[in-house]
Enzyme design. Structure first.
Site, short mmCIF file in Angstrom:
data_model
loop_
_atom_site.label_atom_id
_atom_site.label_comp_id
_atom_site.label_asym_id
_atom_site.label_seq_id
_atom_site.Cartn_x
_atom_site.Cartn_y
_atom_site.Cartn_z
N SER A 1 42.15 45.43 47.80
CA SER A 1 42.87 45.00 49.00
C SER A 1 43.08 46.22 49.89
O SER A 1 43.45 47.29 49.41
CB SER A 1 44.22 44.41 48.63
N HIS B 1 39.13 39.10 49.02
CA HIS B 1 38.13 39.79 48.20
C HIS B 1 36.83 38.97 48.25
O HIS B 1 36.81 37.81 47.88
CB HIS B 1 38.60 39.89 46.74
N HIS C 1 41.49 40.78 38.40
CA HIS C 1 42.70 41.44 37.92
C HIS C 1 43.19 40.83 36.60
O HIS C 1 42.98 39.65 36.34
CB HIS C 1 43.83 41.28 38.96
N TYR D 1 46.24 40.15 36.09
CA TYR D 1 47.25 39.12 36.40
C TYR D 1 46.63 37.76 36.75
O TYR D 1 47.33 36.74 36.76
CB TYR D 1 48.19 39.58 37.53
N GLU D 2 45.34 37.74 37.03
CA GLU D 2 44.68 36.45 37.28
C GLU D 2 44.37 35.72 35.98
O GLU D 2 43.90 34.58 36.01
CB GLU D 2 43.37 36.67 38.04
N ALA E 1 45.40 48.43 46.85
CA ALA E 1 46.65 48.44 47.60
C ALA E 1 47.77 48.77 46.63
O ALA E 1 47.72 48.37 45.47
CB ALA E 1 46.89 47.06 48.21
N MET F 1 48.79 46.95 40.61
CA MET F 1 48.45 46.03 39.51
C MET F 1 46.98 46.10 39.11
O MET F 1 46.43 45.12 38.60
CB MET F 1 48.79 44.59 39.91
N SER F 2 46.33 47.22 39.35
CA SER F 2 44.89 47.27 39.05
C SER F 2 44.45 48.69 38.70
O SER F 2 45.26 49.56 38.41
CB SER F 2 44.10 46.77 40.28
N ASN G 1 53.05 48.84 51.46
CA ASN G 1 54.47 48.49 51.59
C ASN G 1 55.29 49.53 50.84
O ASN G 1 54.75 50.23 49.98
CB ASN G 1 54.73 47.10 50.98
N HIS H 1 53.19 39.12 49.68
CA HIS H 1 51.75 39.37 49.70
C HIS H 1 51.26 39.41 51.15
O HIS H 1 50.33 40.16 51.48
CB HIS H 1 51.03 38.28 48.91
N1 HPA Z 1 53.90 46.57 43.65
C1 HPA Z 1 52.82 46.30 42.87
N2 HPA Z 1 51.60 46.13 43.35
C2 HPA Z 1 51.42 46.25 44.68
C3 HPA Z 1 52.48 46.52 45.55
C4 HPA Z 1 53.80 46.69 45.00
O1 HPA Z 1 54.79 46.94 45.71
N3 HPA Z 1 51.97 46.57 46.82
C5 HPA Z 1 50.63 46.32 46.69
N4 HPA Z 1 50.30 46.13 45.40
#
Ligand code: HPA
Length: 272
Positions: free
Chosen positions: A30, A61, A83, A85-86, A113, A210-211, A234, A246
């Site tokens: 991302s 993606h 991922h 988490y998927e 990201a 998360m990756s 962020n 998101h």
């Molecule tokens: N936390 C976890 N994963 C992320 C974040 C976050 O704040 N921003 C983008 N991916």
């Protein structure tokens, strides 16, 4: 564990995409999808057509392999990633990295990201991994022995200093605000609590995501040179007023896409 046959079959699929044999691969997470627009394409293949490749449903993606040139440098792009988490296992998440090694890739730049934890980080900045902390509940190296190569992997030099220098130069060229820092990997998919972020800061983390870390481990096991690059989309939970979403992550990713494209194009063009 992935079978050798599958690896070879998948690598053969990639070789059929054209005559180019890139040594550099870039995984677009991302915030980096627009880098694909910088490629003069020789061939593309959706992940769904490659045996063993996990398919991601993350918005934005593309889920395809692109082989082509950036300036004069042959590159292999993985546009999008699956991922943990998927619901994918870490063996599935990291299968494409094993295929890259089988194909003949020597260096991989992994992008993503991330939420900024360091006080000086702002949304739209970038962070080059100097190191990482894994809080993932599993490890893709568990149970794997590659051609007798130990899975007791040394990670003191996980991130390649030469690639890092080239990315720093590229950031200057693109006028991107690039920091170096420690990436902390969580399983997701929920964002963190403010208390977790305060704890992660004390652990030494500068950004959270998360990756990527599973791919780093497998790439290093396969002997690839590795660089990790986050777009800080962020501020992490509790560090800014308001809730995390998101949508905010995607909005920053879109805003910085052009800068990411310039930075990575310069990096690829000068890759040695
Ligand atoms: N936390 C976890 N994963 C992320 C974040 C976050 O704040 N921003 C983008 N991916």
């Amino acid at each position: 564990m992935t079978s050798k046959v599958n690896l070879k079959t998948a690598a053969r699929c990639l070789r059929r995409l054209g005559k180019l044999r890139p040594k550099l691969a870039i995984v677009l997470g991302s915030g980096f999808q627009s880098v694909a627009d910088a490629v003069v394409v020789e061939g593309t293949l959706p992940y769904s057509r490659i045996p063993g490749f996990p398919v991601s449903n993350v918005l934005g993606h593309r889920g395809e392999v692109i082989i082509g040139r950036i300036e004069n440098t042959p590159v292999l792009i993985l546009s999008g990633r699956a991922h943990y988490y998927e619901g994918h296992s870490l063996a599935e998440v990291t299968f494409p990295i094993r295929v890259l090694a089988e194909y003949g890739i020597e260096s991989v730049l992994l992008t993503n990201a991330a939420g900024g934890i360091h006080r000086r980080f702002r949304p739209g900045d970038f962070m080059l991994f100097s190191d990482h902390i894994s809080l993932l509940p599993d490890n893709p190296l568990r149970g794997t022995m590659q051609n007798g190569v130990s899975h007791f992997l040394d990670l003191t030099d996980a991130y390649d200093t030469g690639l890092a220098q080239q990315i720093s130069l590229a950031a200057k060229h693109a006028r991107a605000r690039l920091h170096r820092g420690v990436y902390l990997a969580v399983p997701g998919p929920n964002y963190e609590t403010p208390a977790e972020i305060r704890a992660f800061a004390k652990l030494g983390a500068d950004a959270v995501g998360m990756s990527t870390v599973p791919e780093v481990l497998v790439a290093r096991q396969c002997g690839l040179r590795v660089a990790g690059l986050s777009c800080i989309t962020n501020l992490a939970a509790g560090l800014a007023p308001g809730k995390l979403s998101h949508e905010e992550v995607i909005a920053t990713a879109v805003r910085t896409g052009e800068q990411a494209r310039r930075m990575i194009s310069f990096f690829a063009a000068h890759y040695v």
